[in-house]
Design a protein around this motif. Structure first.
Motif, short mmCIF file in Angstrom:
data_model
loop_
_atom_site.label_atom_id
_atom_site.label_comp_id
_atom_site.label_asym_id
_atom_site.label_seq_id
_atom_site.Cartn_x
_atom_site.Cartn_y
_atom_site.Cartn_z
N ILE A 24 -11.61 0.63 4.31
CA ILE A 24 -10.18 1.36 3.37
C ILE A 24 -11.58 1.06 2.16
N PHE A 25 -11.62 2.42 1.09
CA PHE A 25 -11.92 2.37 -0.72
C PHE A 25 -10.39 2.58 -0.98
N ALA A 60 0.04 2.87 1.84
CA ALA A 60 -0.82 2.11 2.11
C ALA A 60 -0.76 1.12 2.93
N LYS A 61 1.00 0.89 2.83
CA LYS A 61 1.75 0.46 4.06
C LYS A 61 1.50 0.78 5.48
N GLY A 108 -3.61 -4.55 -2.07
CA GLY A 108 -3.01 -5.76 -1.56
C GLY A 108 -2.86 -5.01 -0.70
N LEU A 109 -1.87 -3.96 -1.00
CA LEU A 109 -0.55 -3.04 0.14
C LEU A 109 -0.90 -2.79 2.10
N PRO A 162 -6.01 7.36 -1.90
CA PRO A 162 -5.93 7.71 -3.24
C PRO A 162 -5.87 6.39 -4.25
N GLY A 163 -6.65 6.65 -5.60
CA GLY A 163 -7.56 5.65 -6.12
C GLY A 163 -8.46 6.43 -7.63
N GLY A 164 -8.83 5.62 -8.57
CA GLY A 164 -9.34 6.02 -9.38
C GLY A 164 -10.99 6.25 -9.29
N PRO A 165 -12.29 5.70 -10.00
CA PRO A 165 -13.56 5.39 -9.72
C PRO A 165 -14.07 4.74 -8.63
#
Length: 192
Positions: free
Chosen positions: A6-7, A22-23, A47-48, A105-108
């Motif tokens: 998971i990224f 995420a959970k 972390g979640l 979801p996330g950034g660069p």
């Protein structure tokens, strides 16, 4: 398909649905008896995902660069934690450990990690599936851009079609079980 990388963001994002996703992702991976492989951090969505998998009795393997360990960002309760020299080694180790890759979801950093794995799949470095868990259309504009790249002849349609997207972790994991990798980019048909 025994281990899933998971990224995702080291931040929580602005919407509660990102944290909920995420959970659910961590819980689902654990409940299906799969091992979670992720970046080893204790903060944000990362972390979640780890906490929720651990809470369901799942196995969680983290891979984290030494500078982030030094900054006290490593998750302290993982099944196993690999400390590596840098981000390049992190991605290589995660690729070795995982049978498939999913971007939440996330950034660069999230984008760079999933795109590197997708590129490696195109080159035949591995033949593992890559997916985007596309909650609330988070990645819709990215997929429009990927389609533009395909339409303009920079991405082969077989690789675009092999990139999995869904707003359901269960659907993605089911598609991973039936994934058939496309022929790598420099296969026989492109060398002729």
């Amino acid at each position: 398909m025994n281990s899933i990388a998971i990224f995702c963001g080291s931040a929580l994002g602005t919407d509660q649905q990102f944290a909920d996703l995420a959970k659910l992702t961590g819980e689902t991976i654990a409940q299906q008896g799969k091992t979670l492989v992720y970046g080893g951090g204790r903060l944000g969505l990362m972390g979640l995902v780890a906490d929720s998998a651990l809470a369901k009795g799942g196995q969680v393997i983290g891979v984290i660069p030494q500078n982030l360990v030094d900054a006290e960002l490593a998750h302290p309760h993982l099944t196993e934690l690999y400390t590596v020299k840098d981000m390049h080694e992190r991605k290589t180790k995660m690729s070795e450990l995982a049978d498939g890759f999913i971007a939440l979801p996330g950034g660069p950093g999230t984008w760079e990690e999933i795109f590197e794995q997708w590129t490696w799949a195109q080159l035949g470095i591995h033949l593992k599936p890559c997916a985007f868990l596309n909650v609330d259309g988070f990645y819709n504009e990215l997929f429009k851009f990927i389609q533009l790249s395909t339409d303009k002849g920079f991405t082969k349609s077989r690789f675009t079609n092999a990139l999995i997207q869904s707003d359901s972790i269960e659907v993605i994991l089911q598609q991973f079980e039936h994934f058939v990798a496309p022929e790598p980019k420099w296969g026989a048909q492109e060398r002729q």
